[in-house]
Design a protein around this motif. Structure first.
Motif, PDB file in Angstrom:
ATOM      1  N   LEU A 132      46.325  58.753  45.038  1.00  0.00           N
ATOM      2  CA  LEU A 132      45.945  58.055  43.806  1.00  0.00           C
ATOM      3  C   LEU A 132      46.882  56.893  43.506  1.00  0.00           C
ATOM      4  N   VAL A 133      48.183  57.074  43.776  1.00  0.00           N
ATOM      5  CA  VAL A 133      49.120  55.959  43.597  1.00  0.00           C
ATOM      6  C   VAL A 133      48.728  54.817  44.535  1.00  0.00           C
ATOM      7  N   ASN A 134      48.390  55.169  45.780  1.00  0.00           N
ATOM      8  CA  ASN A 134      47.958  54.141  46.736  1.00  0.00           C
ATOM      9  C   ASN A 134      46.705  53.421  46.259  1.00  0.00           C
ATOM     10  N   LEU A 135      45.777  54.185  45.694  1.00  0.00           N
ATOM     11  CA  LEU A 135      44.544  53.579  45.190  1.00  0.00           C
ATOM     12  C   LEU A 135      44.867  52.582  44.071  1.00  0.00           C
ATOM     13  N   ALA A 136      45.802  52.986  43.182  1.00  0.00           N
ATOM     14  CA  ALA A 136      46.197  52.098  42.090  1.00  0.00           C
ATOM     15  C   ALA A 136      46.808  50.815  42.658  1.00  0.00           C
ATOM     16  N   MET A 137      47.677  50.977  43.681  1.00  0.00           N
ATOM     17  CA  MET A 137      48.301  49.787  44.277  1.00  0.00           C
ATOM     18  C   MET A 137      47.256  48.889  44.914  1.00  0.00           C
ATOM     19  N   LEU A 138      46.256  49.514  45.553  1.00  0.00           N
ATOM     20  CA  LEU A 138      45.193  48.738  46.199  1.00  0.00           C
ATOM     21  C   LEU A 138      44.484  47.857  45.169  1.00  0.00           C
ATOM     22  N   ILE A 139      44.187  48.464  44.002  1.00  0.00           N
ATOM     23  CA  ILE A 139      43.482  47.709  42.961  1.00  0.00           C
ATOM     24  C   ILE A 139      44.356  46.550  42.480  1.00  0.00           C
ATOM     25  N   VAL A 140      45.635  46.845  42.223  1.00  0.00           N
ATOM     26  CA  VAL A 140      46.546  45.796  41.740  1.00  0.00           C
ATOM     27  C   VAL A 140      46.649  44.664  42.766  1.00  0.00           C
ATOM     28  N   PHE A 141      46.842  45.009  44.033  1.00  0.00           N
ATOM     29  CA  PHE A 141      46.979  43.979  45.064  1.00  0.00           C
ATOM     30  C   PHE A 141      45.691  43.166  45.215  1.00  0.00           C
ATOM     31  N   TYR A 142      44.553  43.814  45.039  1.00  0.00           N
ATOM     32  CA  TYR A 142      43.302  43.070  45.152  1.00  0.00           C
ATOM     33  C   TYR A 142      43.171  42.049  44.034  1.00  0.00           C
ATOM     34  N   VAL A 143      43.568  42.471  42.835  1.00  0.00           N
ATOM     35  CA  VAL A 143      43.497  41.537  41.708  1.00  0.00           C
ATOM     36  C   VAL A 143      44.448  40.367  41.964  1.00  0.00           C
ATOM     37  N   ILE A 144      45.702  40.693  42.360  1.00  0.00           N
ATOM     38  CA  ILE A 144      46.668  39.629  42.639  1.00  0.00           C
ATOM     39  C   ILE A 144      46.143  38.691  43.718  1.00  0.00           C
ATOM     40  N   GLY A 145      45.613  39.279  44.796  1.00  0.00           N
ATOM     41  CA  GLY A 145      45.101  38.481  45.909  1.00  0.00           C
ATOM     42  C   GLY A 145      43.977  37.561  45.479  1.00  0.00           C
ATOM     43  N   THR A 146      43.055  38.088  44.682  1.00  0.00           N
ATOM     44  CA  THR A 146      41.912  37.290  44.250  1.00  0.00           C
ATOM     45  C   THR A 146      42.358  36.146  43.352  1.00  0.00           C
ATOM     46  N   VAL A 147      43.272  36.456  42.409  1.00  0.00           N
ATOM     47  CA  VAL A 147      43.754  35.419  41.494  1.00  0.00           C
ATOM     48  C   VAL A 147      44.479  34.330  42.281  1.00  0.00           C
ATOM     49  N   SER A 148      45.341  34.716  43.220  1.00  0.00           N
ATOM     50  CA  SER A 148      46.110  33.694  43.932  1.00  0.00           C
ATOM     51  C   SER A 148      45.202  32.863  44.847  1.00  0.00           C
ATOM     52  N   ASP A 149      44.146  33.478  45.380  1.00  0.00           N
ATOM     53  CA  ASP A 149      43.174  32.709  46.170  1.00  0.00           C
ATOM     54  C   ASP A 149      42.495  31.648  45.300  1.00  0.00           C
ATOM     55  N   LYS A 150      42.174  32.056  44.047  1.00  0.00           N
ATOM     56  CA  LYS A 150      41.473  31.127  43.146  1.00  0.00           C
ATOM     57  C   LYS A 150      42.375  29.955  42.790  1.00  0.00           C
ATOM     58  N   ILE A 151      43.682  30.278  42.522  1.00  0.00           N
ATOM     59  CA  ILE A 151      44.625  29.218  42.176  1.00  0.00           C
ATOM     60  C   ILE A 151      44.760  28.245  43.338  1.00  0.00           C
ATOM     61  N   LYS A 152      44.846  28.789  44.546  1.00  0.00           N
ATOM     62  CA  LYS A 152      44.969  27.947  45.742  1.00  0.00           C
ATOM     63  C   LYS A 152      43.750  27.046  45.889  1.00  0.00           C
ATOM     64  N   ALA A 153      42.572  27.627  45.671  1.00  0.00           N
ATOM     65  CA  ALA A 153      41.336  26.858  45.814  1.00  0.00           C
ATOM     66  C   ALA A 153      41.300  25.710  44.814  1.00  0.00           C
ATOM     67  N   LYS A 154      41.800  25.985  43.587  1.00  0.00           N
ATOM     68  CA  LYS A 154      41.828  24.943  42.557  1.00  0.00           C
ATOM     69  C   LYS A 154      42.758  23.811  42.951  1.00  0.00           C
ATOM     70  N   LYS A 155      43.951  24.182  43.437  1.00  0.00           N
ATOM     71  CA  LYS A 155      44.934  23.194  43.889  1.00  0.00           C
ATOM     72  C   LYS A 155      44.327  22.330  44.978  1.00  0.00           C
ATOM     73  N   PHE A 156      43.614  22.998  45.903  1.00  0.00           N
ATOM     74  CA  PHE A 156      43.027  22.307  47.039  1.00  0.00           C
ATOM     75  C   PHE A 156      41.998  21.281  46.564  1.00  0.00           C
ATOM     76  N   LEU A 157      41.215  21.658  45.538  1.00  0.00           N
ATOM     77  CA  LEU A 157      40.188  20.756  45.024  1.00  0.00           C
ATOM     78  C   LEU A 157      40.799  19.542  44.328  1.00  0.00           C
ATOM     79  N   LYS A 158      41.965  19.763  43.680  1.00  0.00           N
ATOM     80  CA  LYS A 158      42.619  18.661  42.957  1.00  0.00           C
ATOM     81  C   LYS A 158      43.178  17.614  43.906  1.00  0.00           C
ATOM     82  N   GLN A 159      43.562  18.036  45.109  1.00  0.00           N
ATOM     83  CA  GLN A 159      44.194  17.122  46.060  1.00  0.00           C
ATOM     84  C   GLN A 159      43.289  15.952  46.448  1.00  0.00           C
TER      85      GLN A 159
END
Lengths: 233, 279
Positions: B252-279
């Motif tokens: 269950l701890v692993n499952l919680a970490m998986l969810i947290v990492f997925y959220v972090i990963g998705t958010v950072s992908d979105k930020i990167k995509a935004k930066k890329f579009l601004k360039q």
């Protein structure tokens, strides 16, 4: 001149059925050979044979004396599991140096230098820190080509290198390979099902067709009955 | 604040902690390669075979571990063969073997009279790690670590691209067997703590979690080692504190970490995509 690689009366069978019969051809240093043929004509079986992964049922495959054991730069067909692999470009390219490692477990400075040089040669040195899975299909193929050059720079063996690439990137890839052949004098063997492009770039063609395969210079291939059949339209 | 000193004054807790962390590290290292090679189900299959062997072993009064280790190693080679052979559908074959082994184990156990051990093998027990088990844990850990570091570059090459490695004279079969062998050892020993039904989580979760945010092979390996240790430690503490089953708490701890990492990963992908579009 001694050929880099030659096949003498080679036959291969696949699952107990003969697919290639009595095939002879040779590749000289500096040649650009395209191996073409329909599905099931034995292209992948021959590929395994030339890479030394499968022994022919009959005949001999001879490697020239200046082509040492594993000094073949091989670009395999992309496998789908690889596309989202978490590895940096540098890690991937460096893994091409594995065959020079023998029993030493880690890469040397020399290996790293060679990896960087090959990235530069293919014009992708700016990708070095990027992740392989974030690259486009064409960039990924270039990275794998750099890795192949790290493994061996005399002979490059390319297995359908443009599969899945869009027309513009395909064109760029073909030009890059031609440049390696002309400028760097690297011998090329390419397995392809794109006969039109093969005729355009290759110096020699091997058209597999069981026991009636064609091997010869590209200009002779175009005039041969087999070549005429494909180019009559 | 929760008292760690009190928790680890029990020698069985200390054994569970040390043994669990060592096994988690082994599982995390091997897991990255197994997951990337699409062999995750082998881990699951092996744990079921391990259960069958343990049940037969204790029914026949053999020493359970010494009896099941060779059987699981043999099955590891067998499962690897099946997965490499394109003629048989690997995933179906693994499911057949898993359920058969489970059925054989349960039947053996019930024929020999109800055995409380069986419940422990299915769901794991932190009480079950004996002093000699801990010694085996330490030996397996040392072996896995040394082989992994020594063959790190080969393992990378074989994981990334078998055909290329093969063409360059790397004996791919040997490295695949090495990975299967080490996985089999890790699973048999980890089963006592985590249980048959949950041990494959140690192999799969850390690899998947770290791959979500790490983009280099080396960082994936390091991150999944960290994730596995954190997951096991937190799971054990929660289990002690709340009296929940240890294996389930770790998952269950692993499952919680998986969810947290997925959220972090998705958010950072979105930020990167935004930066890329601004360039």
């Amino acid at each position: 001149m001694e050929p880099l690689l030659s096949c003498e009366n080679v036959s291969f069978s696949y699952e107990n059925t003969a697919v290639i019969k009595n095939l002879s051809f040779h590749v000289n240093s500096g040649d650009y050979l395209c191996i073409v043929g329909e599905n099931g004509s034995g292209k992948s079986t021959l590929t395994k044979g030339l890479l030394g992964l499968k022994a022919p049922a009959e005949g001999k495959i001879i490697r020239g004396s200046d082509l040492h054991g594993n000094e073949i730069g091989y670009l395999p067909q992309q496998n789908p599991a690889q596309k989202d692999f978490p590895a940096s470009v540098f890690e991937v390219v460096l893994s091409g140096r594995l065959n020079s490692r023998r029993f030493r477990p880690f890469y040397s400075k020399e290996d790293k230098k060679i990896a960087r040089e090959n990235l530069k040669k293919l014009g992708i040195e700016d990708l070095i820190k990027r992740s392989y899975r974030d690259l486009s299909g064409g960039q990924q193929q270039r990275v794998l080509l750099a890795r192949a050059l790290c493994a061996g720079s005399k002979l490059l063996f390319l297995d359908e290198p443009v599969t899945g690439l869009d027309p513009i990137v395909t064109e760029e890839m073909y030009k890059l390979i031609l440049e390696l052949n002309r400028k760097e004098k690297i011998t090329i063997i390419m397995v392809s099902h794109d006969i039109k492009a093969s005729v355009l770039y290759a110096t020699h063609i091997l058209h597999l067709n069981f026991d009636k395969s064609f091997f010869g210079r590209t200009e002779d291939y175009i005039k041969s009955p087999m070549g005429k059949y494909f180019f009559s339209e | 604040m929760f008292n760690f000193a009190e928790m680890f004054q029990y020698s069985f807790m200390l054994r569970a902690l040390i043994g669990g962390i060592l096994i988690s590290l082994c599982a995390a290292l091997l897991g990255v390669s197994l997951v990337l090679k699409r062999y995750s189900m082998i881990g699951d299959g092996l744990s079921h075979v391990g259960f069958g062997a343990l049940a037969i072993g204790s029914a026949a009064n053999f020493s359970p571990l010494e009896f099941s280790i060779p059987i699981v190693i043999l099955s590891a080679f067998f499962l690897l063969r099946i997965s490499e052979n394109s003629k048989i559908k690997g995933d179906a074959a693994i499911a057949l073997i898993s359920t058969s082994a489970l059925a054989i184990g349960i039947t053996a156990a019930s024929l020999s009279g109800v055995n409380t051990d069986i419940d422990n093998y299915l769901f794991g027990s932190i009480l079950s790690l004996s002093r000699s088990d801990l010694v085996i844990c330490i030996i397996v850990f040392i072996v896995v670590m040394i082989l992994f570091i020594l063959f790190y570059n080969k393992i990378f090459a074989v994981t990334f691209d078998e055909s290329f490695a093969k063409a360059n004279g790397t004996r791919v079969g040997i490295y695949n067997m090495l990975i299967a062998l080490l996985t089999a050892l890790t699973i048999v020993i980890g089963m006592k703590l985590m249980g048959t039904l949950l041990i494959s989580s140690l192999i799969i979760f850390p690899a998947i979690i770290s791959m979500r945010i790490c983009r280099r092979f080396k960082t994936v390996i390091i991150m999944s080692s960290i994730v596995s240790v954190v997951g096991f430690f937190a799971g054990l503490v929660i289990s002690y504190n709340r009296s929940t089953p240890a294996g389930a708490s770790v998952v269950l701890v692993n499952l919680a970490m998986l969810i947290v990492f997925y959220v972090i990963g998705t958010v950072s992908d979105k930020i990167k995509a935004k930066k890329f579009l601004k360039q």
